[in-house]
Scaffold this active site. Structure first.
Site, PDB file in Angstrom:
ATOM      1  N   LEU A 125       0.618  -1.472  -0.054  1.00 31.72           N
ATOM      2  CA  LEU A 125       0.039  -0.284   0.345  1.00 31.72           C
ATOM      3  C   LEU A 125       0.777   1.332   0.064  1.00 31.72           C
ATOM      4  O   LEU A 125       0.793   1.823  -1.109  1.00 31.72           O
ATOM      5  CB  LEU A 125      -0.894   0.135   0.943  1.00 31.72           C
ATOM      6  CG  LEU A 125      -1.827   1.708   1.572  1.00 31.72           C
ATOM      7  CD1 LEU A 125      -2.184   1.252   0.453  1.00 31.72           C
ATOM      8  CD2 LEU A 125      -2.807   1.224   2.582  1.00 31.72           C
ATOM      9  N   GLU A 127       3.655   3.923   0.388  1.00 30.71           N
ATOM     10  CA  GLU A 127       4.668   4.669  -0.985  1.00 30.71           C
ATOM     11  C   GLU A 127       5.693   5.638  -1.174  1.00 30.71           C
ATOM     12  O   GLU A 127       5.284   6.328   0.093  1.00 30.71           O
ATOM     13  CB  GLU A 127       3.557   5.595  -2.443  1.00 30.71           C
ATOM     14  CG  GLU A 127       2.541   4.526  -3.265  1.00 30.71           C
ATOM     15  CD  GLU A 127       1.849   5.125  -4.209  1.00 30.71           C
ATOM     16  OE1 GLU A 127       2.447   6.438  -4.607  1.00 30.71           O
ATOM     17  OE2 GLU A 127       1.719   3.949  -5.033  1.00 30.71           O
ATOM     18  N   PRO A 128       6.855   5.956  -1.362  1.00 32.75           N
ATOM     19  CA  PRO A 128       7.750   6.203  -0.489  1.00 32.75           C
ATOM     20  C   PRO A 128       7.243   8.112  -0.910  1.00 32.75           C
ATOM     21  O   PRO A 128       7.567   8.680   0.005  1.00 32.75           O
ATOM     22  CB  PRO A 128       8.318   6.104  -2.240  1.00 32.75           C
ATOM     23  CG  PRO A 128       8.822   5.338  -2.494  1.00 32.75           C
ATOM     24  CD  PRO A 128       7.521   4.926  -2.456  1.00 32.75           C
ATOM     25  N   SER A 132       1.651   9.150   5.900  1.00 34.72           N
ATOM     26  CA  SER A 132      -0.081   8.777   6.085  1.00 34.72           C
ATOM     27  C   SER A 132      -1.013   9.194   5.492  1.00 34.72           C
ATOM     28  O   SER A 132      -2.189   8.396   5.620  1.00 34.72           O
ATOM     29  CB  SER A 132       0.100   9.500   8.141  1.00 34.72           C
ATOM     30  OG  SER A 132       0.795   8.897   8.524  1.00 34.72           O
ATOM     31  N   GLN A 336      15.752  -0.747  32.008  1.00 37.64           N
ATOM     32  CA  GLN A 336      15.677  -0.089  33.366  1.00 37.64           C
ATOM     33  C   GLN A 336      15.734  -0.458  34.635  1.00 37.64           C
ATOM     34  O   GLN A 336      15.671  -0.959  35.241  1.00 37.64           O
ATOM     35  CB  GLN A 336      14.383   0.923  33.934  1.00 37.64           C
ATOM     36  CG  GLN A 336      14.269   2.560  34.843  1.00 37.64           C
ATOM     37  CD  GLN A 336      15.855   2.919  34.514  1.00 37.64           C
ATOM     38  OE1 GLN A 336      16.081   3.161  33.084  1.00 37.64           O
ATOM     39  NE2 GLN A 336      16.546   4.089  35.139  1.00 37.64           N
ATOM     40  N   GLY A 339      19.243  -2.868  34.621  1.00 38.24           N
ATOM     41  CA  GLY A 339      19.737  -1.658  34.870  1.00 38.24           C
ATOM     42  C   GLY A 339      20.862  -1.750  33.542  1.00 38.24           C
ATOM     43  O   GLY A 339      20.395  -1.723  32.082  1.00 38.24           O
ATOM     44  N   GLY A 340      22.836  -1.847  33.820  1.00 36.91           N
ATOM     45  CA  GLY A 340      22.354  -2.266  33.085  1.00 36.91           C
ATOM     46  C   GLY A 340      22.892  -2.960  31.648  1.00 36.91           C
ATOM     47  O   GLY A 340      23.381  -3.306  30.774  1.00 36.91           O
ATOM     48  N   GLU A 363       0.641   0.123  10.148  1.00 39.77           N
ATOM     49  CA  GLU A 363      -0.662   0.270   9.876  1.00 39.77           C
ATOM     50  C   GLU A 363      -1.235   1.489  10.519  1.00 39.77           C
ATOM     51  O   GLU A 363      -2.735   1.328  11.213  1.00 39.77           O
ATOM     52  CB  GLU A 363      -0.730  -1.193  10.736  1.00 39.77           C
ATOM     53  CG  GLU A 363      -0.799  -2.212   9.896  1.00 39.77           C
ATOM     54  CD  GLU A 363      -1.495  -3.277   9.918  1.00 39.77           C
ATOM     55  OE1 GLU A 363      -2.421  -2.545   9.444  1.00 39.77           O
ATOM     56  OE2 GLU A 363      -0.777  -4.231   9.688  1.00 39.77           O
ATOM     57  N   THR A 365       0.211   5.306  11.729  1.00 38.90           N
ATOM     58  CA  THR A 365       0.894   6.161  13.141  1.00 38.90           C
ATOM     59  C   THR A 365      -0.096   6.204  14.342  1.00 38.90           C
ATOM     60  O   THR A 365      -1.283   6.306  14.157  1.00 38.90           O
ATOM     61  CB  THR A 365       1.566   7.438  13.079  1.00 38.90           C
ATOM     62  OG1 THR A 365       0.067   8.026  12.316  1.00 38.90           O
ATOM     63  CG2 THR A 365       2.459   7.191  12.046  1.00 38.90           C
TER      64      THR A 365
END
Length: 379
Positions: A125, A127-128, A132, A336, A339-340, A363, A365
């Site tokens: 559907l 295109e470049p 939206s 979170q 953590g690391g 589908e 935004t």
């Protein structure tokens, strides 16, 4: 209202959950690292009769409903967003429109191999230049005798490089606006069809996202899906179901991220006790669970209404909007909590976090979902 799943729905969910945990989860990060489409996983899903869950048994499907399909999509997303995305695009966008709008001959030739898992489907559907505003379409299909000649480009097409059939939207009457758009079944083996780009993405890299070019692609008139000018109406009906599937996929991502965070927090000790005993971590996990359950309820509501034959424009957009945002928020919180470690590829939250972002884009935004819901509310 009955919130209990039927025995059949639970059986299918549990079957797919077991498969996903045993066959997909152990290789999920490897597939992302390699940017590899896992054809073998989809072959196995075909053997489990899962590639056409909401397609009628008459044409090789499982004969399930939208709720059952949502459950399967959620379970796949719970371990791999990329597998879940390619699965959803295949079913909702590549296969289901042929069942909804195709002739008996088209269903036998094109739908059956998709539903039975022998082939992959795609839907073209965007295109470049359209973004939206998907109706702003430059791809054309001109009648030439008993054929149509297609020219144009399509962008961000899931599965295009792996597909055996692609449902292409093209303009057949440039003066008719929305009523001038039609749908064609294109075989990637047709002369003039080319996949020009497979995008490297922030996430979901085991699901190919492609740009395709159509250069004088000739398709016989029996590849027109429905009638000329019905393409946009078909698109709107297709997206109602498609947005439910993205909501289900998002719920799966949220659940997977929550599971990873909860498991880590149970095992992780600081200051002599599990970190789940600290208010900051416990409250974060509670919020993650709340958001996931809310997304699931909205998704199941939309799917149930769809199965009852009711209009679900608002409900599918609401489910997609809420679940996609929940997926991102829960995945971010999972990073979170770890953590690391959450920032490393040795643990899955980083993958859920990257995968979840597309749910707010594909589908329609989040901004488009607000627009759709506002219109449904008369605002």
């Amino acid at each position: 209202m009955d919130f209990e799943l039927s025995a059949e729905h639970r059986m299918i969910r549990d079957q797919v959950r077991e498969f996903a945990e045993e066959e997909i989860e152990p290789v999920a990060q490897e597939l992302e690292d390699e940017h590899r489409f896992p054809a073998e996983i989809f072959d196995q899903l075909g053997e489990l009769d899962m590639m056409g869950v909401p397609v009628s048994e008459e044409y090789g499907g499982l004969g399930g409903d939208q709720l059952m399909y949502a459950l399967v999509t959620e379970e796949l997303g719970r371990v791999s967003g990329g597998v879940g995305l390619s699965y959803a695009a295949h079913v909702s966008l590549g296969a289901k429109p042929i069942e909804l709008f195709g002739t008996d001959e088209q269903k036998e030739r094109w739908l059956r191999p998709l539903a039975e898992g022998d082939e992959m489907g795609a839907w073209a559907l965007t295109e470049p230049e359209s973004g939206s505003d998907a109706s702003d379409m430059d791809t054309t299909a001109e009648r030439d005798g008993d054929e149509y000649v297609l020219n144009g480009s399509k962008q961000f097409i899931t599965n295009a490089s792996e597909a055996n059939s692609v449902l292409v939207k093209a303009v057949t009457d440039s003066d008719a606006g929305y009523g001038g758009i039609s749908t064609f079944i294109v075989d990637p083996e047709d002369d003039g069809f080319e996949v020009t780009t497979i995008w490297d993405k922030m996430g979901l890299n085991c699901s190919p996202t492609c740009e395709i070019r159509l250069d004088d692609v000739r398709v016989p008139e029996d590849r027109l899906l429905g009638e000329e000018g019905e393409g946009w109406e078909q698109t709107m009906k297709t997206l109602d179901g498609g947005r439910i599937s993205i909501a289900a996929l998002s719920t799966g991502l949220a659940q997977g991220a929550y599971d990873a965070a909860e498991s880590y927090a149970d095992d992780r000790e600081q200051f002599g006790k599990s970190i789940t005993e600290f208010d900051a971590i416990r409250d974060k996990l509670v919020d993650m669970h709340r958001k996931t359950e809310r997304a699931r309820l909205l998704t199941h509501k939309a799917a149930t209404l769809y199965d009852n034959g009711e209009s679900v424009g608002q409900e599918s957009s609401l489910a997609k909007l809420d679940a996609s945002e929940a997926a991102r928020e829960v995945a971010e919180d999972a990073v979170q909590v770890l953590g690391g470690y959450g920032y490393t590829e040795d643990f899955s939250p980083q993958r859920y976090y990257r995968d979840a972002k597309l749910m707010e884009i594909g589908e329609g935004t989040s901004e488009i979902q607000h627009l759709v819901i506002g219109r449904e509310l008369g605002l």
